[in-house]
Design a protein around this motif. Structure first.
Motif, PDB file in Angstrom:
ATOM      1  N   SER A 536       0.813  -1.218   0.000  1.00  0.00           N
ATOM      2  CA  SER A 536       0.000   0.000   0.000  1.00  0.00           C
ATOM      3  C   SER A 536       0.846   1.268   0.000  1.00  0.00           C
ATOM      4  O   SER A 536       0.433   2.292  -0.550  1.00  0.00           O
ATOM      5  CB  SER A 536      -0.929   0.004   1.215  1.00  0.00           C
ATOM      6  N   THR A 537       2.022   1.220   0.622  1.00  0.00           N
ATOM      7  CA  THR A 537       2.865   2.413   0.710  1.00  0.00           C
ATOM      8  C   THR A 537       4.322   2.039   0.490  1.00  0.00           C
ATOM      9  O   THR A 537       4.706   0.868   0.591  1.00  0.00           O
ATOM     10  CB  THR A 537       2.729   3.080   2.101  1.00  0.00           C
ATOM     11  N   GLY A 538       5.132   3.045   0.201  1.00  0.00           N
ATOM     12  CA  GLY A 538       6.557   2.833   0.000  1.00  0.00           C
ATOM     13  C   GLY A 538       7.343   4.094   0.289  1.00  0.00           C
ATOM     14  O   GLY A 538       6.791   5.201   0.293  1.00  0.00           O
ATOM     15  N   LYS A 539       8.639   3.910   0.544  1.00  0.00           N
ATOM     16  CA  LYS A 539       9.484   5.065   0.840  1.00  0.00           C
ATOM     17  C   LYS A 539      10.912   4.741   0.410  1.00  0.00           C
ATOM     18  O   LYS A 539      11.393   3.623   0.598  1.00  0.00           O
ATOM     19  CB  LYS A 539       9.437   5.382   2.334  1.00  0.00           C
ATOM     20  N   VAL A 540      11.588   5.727  -0.185  1.00  0.00           N
ATOM     21  CA  VAL A 540      12.980   5.556  -0.598  1.00  0.00           C
ATOM     22  C   VAL A 540      13.863   5.511   0.645  1.00  0.00           C
ATOM     23  O   VAL A 540      13.796   6.405   1.499  1.00  0.00           O
ATOM     24  CB  VAL A 540      13.415   6.703  -1.535  1.00  0.00           C
ATOM     25  N   VAL A 541      14.698   4.465   0.761  1.00  0.00           N
ATOM     26  CA  VAL A 541      15.604   4.356   1.907  1.00  0.00           C
ATOM     27  C   VAL A 541      17.051   4.648   1.505  1.00  0.00           C
ATOM     28  O   VAL A 541      17.848   5.073   2.343  1.00  0.00           O
ATOM     29  CB  VAL A 541      15.517   2.967   2.565  1.00  0.00           C
ATOM     30  N   LEU A 542      17.408   4.394   0.225  1.00  0.00           N
ATOM     31  CA  LEU A 542      18.733   4.739  -0.282  1.00  0.00           C
ATOM     32  C   LEU A 542      18.561   5.392  -1.646  1.00  0.00           C
ATOM     33  O   LEU A 542      17.811   4.881  -2.485  1.00  0.00           O
ATOM     34  CB  LEU A 542      19.625   3.497  -0.410  1.00  0.00           C
ATOM     35  N   GLN A 543      19.266   6.482  -1.878  1.00  0.00           N
ATOM     36  CA  GLN A 543      19.155   7.182  -3.149  1.00  0.00           C
ATOM     37  C   GLN A 543      20.534   7.601  -3.654  1.00  0.00           C
ATOM     38  O   GLN A 543      21.543   7.422  -2.968  1.00  0.00           O
ATOM     39  CB  GLN A 543      18.250   8.397  -3.016  1.00  0.00           C
ATOM     40  N   ASP A 544      20.546   8.149  -4.875  1.00  0.00           N
ATOM     41  CA  ASP A 544      21.799   8.561  -5.516  1.00  0.00           C
ATOM     42  C   ASP A 544      22.774   7.392  -5.630  1.00  0.00           C
ATOM     43  O   ASP A 544      23.995   7.549  -5.438  1.00  0.00           O
ATOM     44  CB  ASP A 544      22.445   9.725  -4.748  1.00  0.00           C
ATOM     45  N   LEU A 545      22.245   6.201  -5.940  1.00  0.00           N
ATOM     46  CA  LEU A 545      23.086   5.030  -6.135  1.00  0.00           C
ATOM     47  C   LEU A 545      23.504   4.954  -7.600  1.00  0.00           C
ATOM     48  O   LEU A 545      23.234   5.865  -8.376  1.00  0.00           O
ATOM     49  CB  LEU A 545      22.318   3.768  -5.713  1.00  0.00           C
TER      50      LEU A 545
END
Length: 581
Positions: A536-545
């Motif tokens: 139902s939901t999601g969130k970015v935990v690591l970015q700029d990879l």
């Protein structure tokens, strides 16, 4: 004629009841006749439509509830008994016979609307005066109750409430059935977990025995060498001794002299050899147990816990996580001909990660503690994805030859085992409780297999998948990434879609967390998202990879491992480690 007051009371049935005696023709007090002796009527109440004896007539004028009623004396009262107003239907007269709880000698005759209580005359007088409470005489209020609207409404409410509670029983039965069914799965998991512990302990026991056997073999080799050398020396010395005796007997002094000197030299030589043989370090041994393992079992209070879950849960909000870069591990080895292309990974223990290197046709064992590849197994085809089957067994997908290859682990070595064929170009694989879930790109489908490759269920359909890539599973769900539809689809083990998450650009590798959420690589957006178990939901935990393609989560260390497909050795040859909290 019977004496008045001594005859047993009768129930009044109708004003038209036949009377065959003088007493029956007499008009009597109806309230007294209901509860006790039959007394002659002294008057009549037009409101209550009852004949009253002298006592009841007097009390009727005093009582707060009836003092305003219209009374007729003996001269003006009706000369025949009247049917009460409460009797609006043919049948037996409705007599009030319920005793008051507070005053057991009194009958319930009144109802207080303000307190919703049934009352007797004493209750009305002491606690519910007319001035403060709205009190009704029950016979006055019940006259129109038969087949009334209130009757229908309350009866419907009673039936509805009854149905509700009957349904509640059925619902509870259903929930308990599901709970007991889940416990059956839990029992299987408990047994399997115990088997995994036993297998690991058996493996550690074999390692300890192997080490002892190596020392035992070395001791045997040394003993054999000593025996052979000593046998040669003793034979040589015996020959020398016999010759010395013979020369001495034959009194050949010159030869005896020479032989004695040679024997003396030989003795000096073999004594040096003896010292050399005895210099071998032969030691006694005892077993020193691993205190870490012992303490784990001593401190452990349970084999595990039974966690509750609710399939019909509300949308789960992903908690915010703090991340810290923990370093990288180089996974390129001297055996590799190309840069690494890590497309799948699975965790065997918190210190042991197994990965598939597609371009180098290899499965690699990565030791987290030493941050190095500790073993490498070459295959005949490109491995694309990998899953843990047990603590000592893995299953690898080989798409180009449409095969699942099983690999075992013994003494920290990867060993090829048997293989099973599949009926298409497979892509992703996951294992849960000895059931394999395999995804196929063309035609787009999902299959559930047993460990022998027998198809248990096929899930297909363009309305569900377009290009199902990676797959992962747990007790209640199967998650599938689709790089064309750009979704993560959640299914149950019957093949029904029970959730979907969209909004990703190119979802690929996945890993399940310890609390049921899913980590997913988005190769195009250069991020890793954490998605709730119900999608139902999601969130970015690591970015700029840099083009993350495969991911693996370790719940014990709270570390996330991922690989890249950036077409350069700077990123592709490494596993990147982040700690999430």
């Amino acid at each position: 004629m019977a004496v008045s007051g001594k005859k047993a009371s009768k129930q009044f049935s109708s004003s038209t009841t036949s009377m065959t005696s003088d007493e029956d023709l007499q008009v009597y007090c109806q309230p007294c006749d209901e509860e006790g002796p039959r007394l002659p009527a002294h008057g009549y109440c037009t409101d209550c439509k009852e004949h009253l004896c002298h006592t009841c007539f007097t009390a009727h004028k005093i009582n707060r509830l009836s003092k305003h009623h219209t009374l007729q004396d003996a001269t003006n009262m009706p000369k025949i008994l009247q049917q009460p107003s409460t009797s609006t239907h043919t049948g037996q007269f409705d007599v009030l016979t319920t005793l008051c709880v507070k005053h057991p000698q009194e009958m319930i005759k009144f109802y207080c609307n303000d307190h919703t209580e049934f009352l007797c005359s004493v209750c009305v007088t002491l606690e519910h005066q007319v001035a403060s409470c709205k009190v009704n005489y029950i016979p006055d209020s019940s006259g129109d109750i038969i087949d009334s609207k209130e009757y229908q409404v309350i009866l419907n409410a009673v039936n509805t409430t009854s149905d509700k509670f009957q349904q509640m029983v059925e619902d509870v039965k259903n929930m308990i059935y599901k709970s007991n069914s889940s416990l059956k799965h839990a029992f299987v998991d408990i047994k399997k977990f115990r088997q995994e512990i036993n297998q690991r302990l058996d493996e550690l026991e074999r390692q300890a025995e192997d080490a002892a056997k190596v020392i035992e073999q070395d001791n045997k080799k040394h003993l054999k060498a000593v025996e052979e050398i000593c046998e040669v020396i003793t034979k040589s010395l015996k020959i020398s001794a016999d010759k010395i005796k013979q020369l001495n007997t034959s009194q050949q002094a010159n030869k005896l002299f020479m032989e004695l000197k040679l024997a003396e030299k030989t003795i000096q030589s073999v004594e040096g050899k003896a010292k050399q043989l005895l210099s071998y370090d032969i030691k006694e041994h005892n077993f020193q147990s691993n205190d870490v393992i012992l303490n784990v079992f001593k401190k452990t209070k349970s084999l595990g816990t039974l966690k509750t879950f609710n399939k019909e849960c509300q949308p789960i909000q992903i908690k915010s996580r703090q991340s810290s870069h923990e370093g990288e591990i180089c996974v390129k080895t001297s055996k590799d001909e190309h840069n690494s292309h890590i497309t799948g990974m699975t965790l065997l223990t918190p210190d042991l990660l197994i990965i598939t290197d597609c371009d180098n046709y290899a499965v690699k064992m990565v030791d987290i503690s030493s941050q190095s590849v500790s073993d490498q197994l070459q295959l005949d085809a490109k491995p694309l994805d990998i899953t843990r089957v047990s603590s000592t067994e893995l299953a690898v997908i080989l798409p180009n030859i449409q095969t699942i290859k099983f690999i075992s682990i013994s003494s920290n070595k990867l060993i090829k085992k048997h293989a099973v064929k599949v009926d298409g170009k497979c892509h992703g694989i996951s294992c849960y409780q000895e059931k394999l879930v395999v995804s196929y790109l063309n035609p787009a489908k999902l299959q559930i297999l047993d460990m022998n490759g027998t198809i248990l269920k096929t899930i297909a359909g363009h309305n569900i998948f377009s290009s199902p890539c990676d797959v992962i599973s747990n007790r209640s769900s199967i998650y599938v990434t689709d790089c064309v539809m750009k979704t993560i689809t959640r299914l149950n083990w019957q093949g029904d879609v029970i959730g979907s998450y969209s909004g990703m650009s190119d979802p690929c590798g996945m890993s399940l967390s310890d609390d049921g959420t899913v980590f997913v690589c988005d190769w195009e957006r250069n991020v890793i998202e954490e998605i709730s178990g119900d999608c139902s939901t999601g969130k970015v935990v690591l970015q700029d990879l840099k083009e993350p393609v495969a991911v693996c989560w370790c719940g014990e260390t709270k570390k996330l491992y991922y690989s890249c497909l950036a077409m350069n050795k700077k990123h592709d040859n490494f596993l990147f480690i982040y700690k999430l909290s």
